[in-house]
Design a protein around this motif. Structure first.
Motif, PDB file in Angstrom:
ATOM      1  N   CYS A  89      -5.681  17.384   3.022  1.00 26.20           N
ATOM      2  CA  CYS A  89      -4.746  16.528   3.758  1.00 26.20           C
ATOM      3  C   CYS A  89      -4.318  17.107   5.086  1.00 26.20           C
ATOM      4  O   CYS A  89      -3.692  16.410   5.891  1.00 26.20           O
ATOM      5  CB  CYS A  89      -3.512  16.246   2.902  1.00 26.20           C
ATOM      6  N   GLY A  90      -4.584  18.382   5.357  1.00 23.11           N
ATOM      7  CA  GLY A  90      -4.209  18.989   6.622  1.00 23.11           C
ATOM      8  C   GLY A  90      -2.719  19.139   6.825  1.00 23.11           C
ATOM      9  O   GLY A  90      -2.246  19.202   7.957  1.00 23.11           O
ATOM     10  N   LEU A  92       0.849  -1.184   0.000  1.00 24.65           N
ATOM     11  CA  LEU A  92       0.000   0.000   0.000  1.00 24.65           C
ATOM     12  C   LEU A  92       0.887   1.237   0.000  1.00 24.65           C
ATOM     13  O   LEU A  92       1.768   1.379   0.857  1.00 24.65           O
ATOM     14  CB  LEU A  92      -0.920   0.015   1.226  1.00 24.65           C
ATOM     15  N   VAL A  93       0.680   2.120  -0.968  1.00 24.55           N
ATOM     16  CA  VAL A  93       1.399   3.396  -1.029  1.00 24.55           C
ATOM     17  C   VAL A  93       0.399   4.519  -0.819  1.00 24.55           C
ATOM     18  O   VAL A  93      -0.788   4.396  -1.150  1.00 24.55           O
ATOM     19  CB  VAL A  93       2.142   3.577  -2.366  1.00 24.55           C
ATOM     20  N   ARG A  94       0.870   5.620  -0.281  1.00 29.44           N
ATOM     21  CA  ARG A  94      -0.002   6.752  -0.016  1.00 29.44           C
ATOM     22  C   ARG A  94      -0.303   7.527  -1.299  1.00 29.44           C
ATOM     23  O   ARG A  94       0.566   7.690  -2.160  1.00 29.44           O
ATOM     24  CB  ARG A  94       0.643   7.693   1.005  1.00 29.44           C
ATOM     25  N   ARG A  95      -1.535   7.997  -1.397  1.00 28.99           N
ATOM     26  CA  ARG A  95      -1.941   8.844  -2.515  1.00 28.99           C
ATOM     27  C   ARG A  95      -1.509  10.285  -2.260  1.00 28.99           C
ATOM     28  O   ARG A  95      -1.646  10.789  -1.145  1.00 28.99           O
ATOM     29  CB  ARG A  95      -3.467   8.827  -2.691  1.00 28.99           C
ATOM     30  N   LEU A  96      -0.995  10.938  -3.291  1.00 32.02           N
ATOM     31  CA  LEU A  96      -0.675  12.357  -3.181  1.00 32.02           C
ATOM     32  C   LEU A  96      -1.951  13.170  -3.017  1.00 32.02           C
ATOM     33  O   LEU A  96      -2.993  12.845  -3.605  1.00 32.02           O
ATOM     34  CB  LEU A  96       0.075  12.838  -4.422  1.00 32.02           C
ATOM     35  N   CYS A  97      -1.866  14.214  -2.209  1.00 29.37           N
ATOM     36  CA  CYS A  97      -3.013  15.100  -2.048  1.00 29.37           C
ATOM     37  C   CYS A  97      -3.269  15.829  -3.363  1.00 29.37           C
ATOM     38  O   CYS A  97      -2.363  16.503  -3.885  1.00 29.37           O
ATOM     39  CB  CYS A  97      -2.745  16.107  -0.927  1.00 29.37           C
ATOM     40  N   GLU A 144       7.280  20.729  -0.111  1.00 30.13           N
ATOM     41  CA  GLU A 144       8.423  20.659   0.801  1.00 30.13           C
ATOM     42  C   GLU A 144       8.075  21.231   2.170  1.00 30.13           C
ATOM     43  O   GLU A 144       8.509  20.727   3.200  1.00 30.13           O
ATOM     44  CB  GLU A 144       9.609  21.410   0.197  1.00 30.13           C
ATOM     45  N   THR A 145       7.277  22.309   2.190  1.00 32.90           N
ATOM     46  CA  THR A 145       6.799  22.886   3.449  1.00 32.90           C
ATOM     47  C   THR A 145       5.360  22.453   3.661  1.00 32.90           C
ATOM     48  O   THR A 145       4.508  22.731   2.811  1.00 32.90           O
ATOM     49  CB  THR A 145       6.883  24.415   3.425  1.00 32.90           C
ATOM     50  N   PRO A 146       5.052  21.758   4.739  1.00 32.60           N
ATOM     51  CA  PRO A 146       3.666  21.289   4.952  1.00 32.60           C
ATOM     52  C   PRO A 146       2.669  22.436   4.954  1.00 32.60           C
ATOM     53  O   PRO A 146       2.871  23.453   5.628  1.00 32.60           O
ATOM     54  CB  PRO A 146       3.731  20.608   6.322  1.00 32.60           C
ATOM     55  N   VAL A 181       2.838  19.047  -5.833  1.00 29.98           N
ATOM     56  CA  VAL A 181       3.672  20.000  -6.574  1.00 29.98           C
ATOM     57  C   VAL A 181       4.262  19.290  -7.796  1.00 29.98           C
ATOM     58  O   VAL A 181       4.906  18.242  -7.648  1.00 29.98           O
ATOM     59  CB  VAL A 181       4.800  20.546  -5.679  1.00 29.98           C
ATOM     60  N   PRO A 182       4.071  19.823  -9.000  1.00 28.11           N
ATOM     61  CA  PRO A 182       4.669  19.194 -10.194  1.00 28.11           C
ATOM     62  C   PRO A 182       6.148  19.555 -10.333  1.00 28.11           C
ATOM     63  O   PRO A 182       6.597  20.605  -9.881  1.00 28.11           O
ATOM     64  CB  PRO A 182       3.830  19.775 -11.337  1.00 28.11           C
ATOM     65  N   TYR A 183       6.893  18.677 -10.983  1.00 31.56           N
ATOM     66  CA  TYR A 183       8.304  18.956 -11.285  1.00 31.56           C
ATOM     67  C   TYR A 183       8.695  18.177 -12.536  1.00 31.56           C
ATOM     68  O   TYR A 183       8.041  17.191 -12.905  1.00 31.56           O
ATOM     69  CB  TYR A 183       9.202  18.594 -10.107  1.00 31.56           C
TER      70      TYR A 183
END
Length: 563
Positions: free
Chosen positions: A491-492, A445-450, A482-484, A455-457
């Motif tokens: 996602c909080g 199980l991997v986490r889904r990106l919010c 990079e900064t929450p 952020v695209p790169y």
């Protein structure tokens, strides 16, 4: 000229000439009226912030509602300032702010479940009870319903496998009861799967597992933390005087109209008693194969295996990889009225209507092997064994698959190929395993990106060539900020929300059966599986990375890269 009847004073207050009170020179504001106007502006600002965050989270025409909630009150504010009387100002300003907010709440309440609706009678009652409970005022006690003070959650204790209301009432009068309710309620809101209470010198540290990752939260004082542990032990029918010997139990709770199960386990440590609480929320369970995240071809192959009249389907992976959830989805893919389906679990995690579910009890001698041997005399069509952990269970499962039953089970192995040799290590004869095995599904199980704050790169072309991805087609990948962003409504600040499966399916054909019977090496078996089109787990995960569902860092954290 005759003298003025009163003295001259700048401002809105002219004193009586007979009094000796000095005039308030230069004070042109009415403090009560100014306070009302300032409160109105601050309420308008908070309303705009809440509508923006809520509409983003629910995906309800964010730009439209932001414009409405800003433009209408702003027009009302400008109009109200032109009014000659303060009463007329309020008559214009209040409806200008209340009507757009009421229209938005009406639309958003129509799209959410009853427990998430706002400004309803139930919501206002919960807010009132919760606020007064924090002040020590309990107005939620009702006849026959226990207590509703604090969060909207009600514990149901357990005694000798039966629900015991006396245990529920016993903990309600205990110290730390409100802290225990708030801890569990907060964990449910955060989509937490496990709560860990870990003793320290002066504190009881608390950590929560959210989407498979541990996060620390605010700790308790040591005395309060010990009280919270005792509350959970009483609910789970455990001995609160025993603090060194490991114990386990379970209890239930009703939270906002839905039933949630809890598994409790304690262990004595150097610093004191540690408690782990597993949360099994029925509403969060996966009910269909379509919800697992399988790509189309993989899902069709798995469905073909599940629909076979007999055979053995193994799901492998580490603890917490979602193996049981996948087996539940496989069972739901069958017609429960056409098949006699029996499950043997330790413990029963999710209840399925129309399916016979058996919970083993090792203390009374009811093991997987003994239960499976008995179940085979109940004329089953499909048997689910929670885990193959000993040679006897492995042999009986293979015999059942060879005698006309479809067997679903799990085994601890790192990948699909390793699971074959794990079964051979459990003293299963190669000829029996080769004839019974239908397929092996390995998963993580991997986490889904919010989707809100990802952020695209631009990826490195050299890396894309190394993993056999076309550099000219993959223009961008995504990673968490990079900064929450703690203000993110989705996602909080975690950067991830929810999880998705990464799979590896070994579809057993005649050639692979011959190799298993001959005890072929790992390299030979992998080469034959690759000929049949099997993709490694890391390659399946790269598909999710390219689609922007997860990040490359998250995939590498969970899945070992393919050599």
């Amino acid at each position: 000229y005759p003298p003025l009847p009163r003295g001259f004073a700048r401002g809105n207050y002219i004193p009586d000439p007979e009094s000796r009170q000095l005039p308030q020179i230069g004070f042109y504001l009415s403090l009560p009226k100014f306070a009302l106007l300032l409160a109105s502006v601050l309420g308008w600002a908070w309303t705009m912030w809440w509508v923006d965050a809520d509409s983003r989270a629910l995906k309800i025409e964010n730009a439209t509602w932001n414009s409405v909630v800003f433009a209408v009150p702003f027009g009302g504010f400008v109009t109200a300032l032109c009014m000659p009387h303060f009463g007329l100002l309020l008559l214009v300003l209040v409806p200008a702010q209340a009507v757009p907010l009421w229209l938005y709440i009406r639309e958003r309440n129509a799209r959410v479940p009853d427990s998430a609706k706002v400004l309803t009678r139930a919501h206002l009652h919960r807010v009132l009870v919760r606020t007064l409970a924090r002040l020590g005022i309990d107005i939620g006690r009702g006849k026959g319903t226990g207590t509703l003070s604090g969060p909207d959650i009600r514990f149901i204790g357990k005694q000798d496998s039966k629900l015991d209301p006396d245990r529920s009432r016993q903990v309600e009068s205990s110290r730390g009861f409100m802290a225990a309710k708030e801890l569990v309620y907060d964990a449910i809101l955060r989509r937490c799967t496990d709560i860990h209470l870990e003793p320290a010198d002066r504190l009881m540290n608390v950590r929560m597992r959210i989407d498979g990752v541990m996060y620390p939260v605010e700790p308790f004082e040591r005395s309060l933390g010990d009280s919270v542990i005792n509350i959970f032990k009483v609910l789970a029918a455990m001995d609160i005087t025993e603090k060194r010997r490991p114990q386990d139990g379970s209890f239930r709770a009703i939270c906002e109209g839905r039933e949630i199960d809890f598994r409790v386990a304690t262990q004595g440590t150097r610093m004191g008693q540690k408690l782990s609480l597993r949360i099994l929320d029925q509403s969060q369970s996966v009910s269909r194969l379509d919800d697992l995240g399988l790509r189309k071809q993989l899902k069709e192959q798995l469905e073909a295996i599940v629909q076979q009249p007999h055979g053995l389907l193994l799901v492998c992976g580490p603890t917490g990889a979602g193996k049981s959830t996948t087996l539940y989805a496989c069972i739901n893919a069958l017609d429960i009225y056409q098949y006699n389906i029996i499950t043997i679990e330790d413990p029963i995690e999710y209840k399925i209507d129309g399916v016979t579910q058996i919970e083993i009890n090792t203390r009374s001698g009811q093991t997987f092997a003994a239960s499976l041997r008995s179940v085979l005399r109940q004329d089953p069509d499909v048997v689910m064994v929670g885990e193959i952990r000993d040679p006897e269970t492995a042999r009986i499962a293979c015999q059942a698959a060879n005698t006309g039953h479809m067997v679903f089970s799990t085994v601890h192995a790192n990948d699909a190929i390793t699971a074959v040799y794990r079964m051979l290590d459990l003293d299963v004869e190669p000829y029996m395993l080769s004839s019974s095995l239908s397929g092996i599904l390995a998963q993580r199980l991997v986490r889904r990106l919010c989707p809100v704050c990802r952020v695209p790169y631009k990826p490195d072309p050299q890396f894309l060539r190394q993993v056999n991805l076309p550099a000219h087609k993959v223009r961008r990948l995504f990673h968490p900020p990079e900064t929450p962003n703690h203000a993110c409504p989705s996602c909080g600040g975690l950067g991830y929300r929810g999880r998705i499966g990464v799979f590896e399916l070994l579809n057993v054909n005649d050639r692979i059966r011959d190799l298993i019977r001959e005890k072929a090496g790992v390299t030979v078996l992998k080469a034959e599986a690759r000929k049949n089109g099997m993709l490694y787990m890391y390659e399946e995960g790269l598909r999710l990375v390219v689609r922007g569902i997860t990040s490359l860092e998250e995939l590498r954290r969970v899945v070992k890269p393919t050599q």
